[in-house]
Design an enzyme around this catalytic site. Sequence first.
Site, PDB file in Angstrom:
ATOM      1  CG  ASN A 161      -7.590  -1.937  -5.447  1.00 43.13           C
ATOM      2  OD1 ASN A 161      -6.642  -2.699  -5.192  1.00 43.13           O
ATOM      3  ND2 ASN A 161      -7.942  -0.964  -4.607  1.00 43.13           N
ATOM      4  CG  ASP A 218      -2.054   0.966   1.132  1.00 45.30           C
ATOM      5  OD1 ASP A 218      -2.367   1.410   0.006  1.00 45.30           O
ATOM      6  OD2 ASP A 218      -2.633   1.305   2.181  1.00 45.30           O
TER       7      ASP A 218
HETATM    8  C1  IPE Z   1      -5.351  -2.719  -0.377  1.00 46.95           C
HETATM    9  O1  IPE Z   1      -5.034  -1.377  -0.513  1.00 46.95           O
HETATM   10  C2  IPE Z   1      -5.271  -3.414  -1.695  1.00 46.95           C
HETATM   11  C3  IPE Z   1      -3.940  -3.545  -2.269  1.00 46.95           C
HETATM   12  C4  IPE Z   1      -2.805  -3.190  -1.699  1.00 46.95           C
HETATM   13  C5  IPE Z   1      -3.872  -4.173  -3.553  1.00 46.95           C
HETATM   14  P1  IPE Z   1      -6.150  -0.267  -0.709  1.00 46.95           P
HETATM   15  O2  IPE Z   1      -5.439   1.028  -0.822  1.00 46.95           O
HETATM   16  O3  IPE Z   1      -7.042  -0.637  -1.815  1.00 46.95           O
HETATM   17  O4  IPE Z   1      -6.965  -0.368   0.653  1.00 46.95           O
HETATM   18  P2  IPE Z   1      -7.900   0.683   1.385  1.00 46.95           P
HETATM   19  O5  IPE Z   1      -8.906   1.142   0.382  1.00 46.95           O
HETATM   20  O6  IPE Z   1      -7.023   1.813   1.828  1.00 46.95           O
HETATM   21  O7  IPE Z   1      -8.481  -0.052   2.542  1.00 46.95           O
HETATM   22  C1  IPE Z   2      -1.403   0.311  -3.411  1.00 45.96           C
HETATM   23  O1  IPE Z   2      -1.204   1.687  -3.411  1.00 45.96           O
HETATM   24  C2  IPE Z   2      -1.632  -0.241  -4.797  1.00 45.96           C
HETATM   25  C3  IPE Z   2      -3.028  -0.647  -5.074  1.00 45.96           C
HETATM   26  C4  IPE Z   2      -3.996  -0.647  -4.205  1.00 45.96           C
HETATM   27  C5  IPE Z   2      -3.325  -1.093  -6.408  1.00 45.96           C
HETATM   28  P1  IPE Z   2      -2.430   2.693  -3.445  1.00 45.96           P
HETATM   29  O2  IPE Z   2      -2.753   2.987  -4.874  1.00 45.96           O
HETATM   30  O3  IPE Z   2      -3.542   2.216  -2.617  1.00 45.96           O
HETATM   31  O4  IPE Z   2      -1.767   3.986  -2.796  1.00 45.96           O
HETATM   32  P2  IPE Z   2      -2.435   4.961  -1.727  1.00 45.96           P
HETATM   33  O5  IPE Z   2      -2.874   4.103  -0.585  1.00 45.96           O
HETATM   34  O6  IPE Z   2      -3.571   5.634  -2.401  1.00 45.96           O
HETATM   35  O7  IPE Z   2      -1.322   5.861  -1.353  1.00 45.96           O
HETATM   36 MG    MG Z   3      -4.019   2.406  -0.663  1.00 50.87          MG
END
Ligand code: IPE
Ligand code: IPE
Ligand code: MG
Length: 263
Positions: A77, A29
């Site tokens: 996602n 994340d």
């Molecule tokens: C969790 O991260 C999913 C992945 C790392 C693929 P998200 O960024 O989607 O999670 P939330 O929305 O902050 O809970």
């Molecule tokens: C994790 O990084 C990757 C995916 C969930 C695909 P994020 O895209 O969630 O990054 P933040 O949490 O918005 O910084």
């Molecule tokens: Mg995230």
Amino acid sequence: MSSPASPDELLEQQVKERGVPRHVGIIMDGNGRWAEERGLVRLEGHREGSSSVREVTRVARRLGVSALTLYAFSSQNWARPAEEVAGLMELLREYLEKERAEILDNNIRLDAIGELDRLPRYVRAPLDRLREDSAGNTGMVLSLALSYGGREELVRAARLLAEAAVRGELKPAAVNEEQLERHLWTNGLPPLDLVIRTSGEQRISNFLLWQAAYSELVFAEEPWPAFRTPAFLACLAEYQRRERRYGQTSAQVRGGVVDPTPS
Ligand code: IPE
Ligand code: IPE
Ligand code: MG
């Protein structure tokens, strides 16, 4: 003559000697925030995150981790802006092509868990090819969680069990933990010892809900693109300081009287 070991190499040696977890899951994340803090578009964070994937995979393999499961894209996602979803899918396709040789050369078996039917064909094709071509590899299983959700996985398992019961192949009374696990996407992988989440967030976000029942959880402050070898080693060292009790007392576990590992 070889040069003296760096602090990283020493820590890696120490972590290796203390016994590494068999199965590590990582919620990767913080890509978007990493990019936004640098005035870049979110996709640049995802791109930089691919380098972390490469680096962490290499260290895990060197250390002798049996299974590494990386949460790359959740079922939820898909609800992100279409442009970001398309960018992520394209990066995934590039990853599968660029890392193919290294995965095969290092005896790594690449696999994937999740609702893979939802992936576009240009991702599904190189994914299936690499899964097939690496199927006989024995060094480490690198499992990508793609369009993955823990609730989705459990609903699917329940449906499969119900269908087997309707066909008369399974009595409802025979449904137990083992039967259910057999219908999870992670069937065959070792028990999940450790879950790491990067970027300072402390939640599970639908990752391996069943499997994490007795996993140790380690939360790292680094956003995923900045999560490299030292950060990964620090998480493993933290794991090694934990005492896993599985419901028993500390004295029981330390005394080694009862095997605490759930069957
Ligand atoms: C969790 O991260 C999913 C992945 C790392 C693929 P998200 O960024 O989607 O999670 P939330 O929305 O902050 O809970
Ligand atoms: C994790 O990084 C990757 C995916 C969930 C695909 P994020 O895209 O969630 O990054 P933040 O949490 O918005 O910084
Ligand atoms: Mg995230």
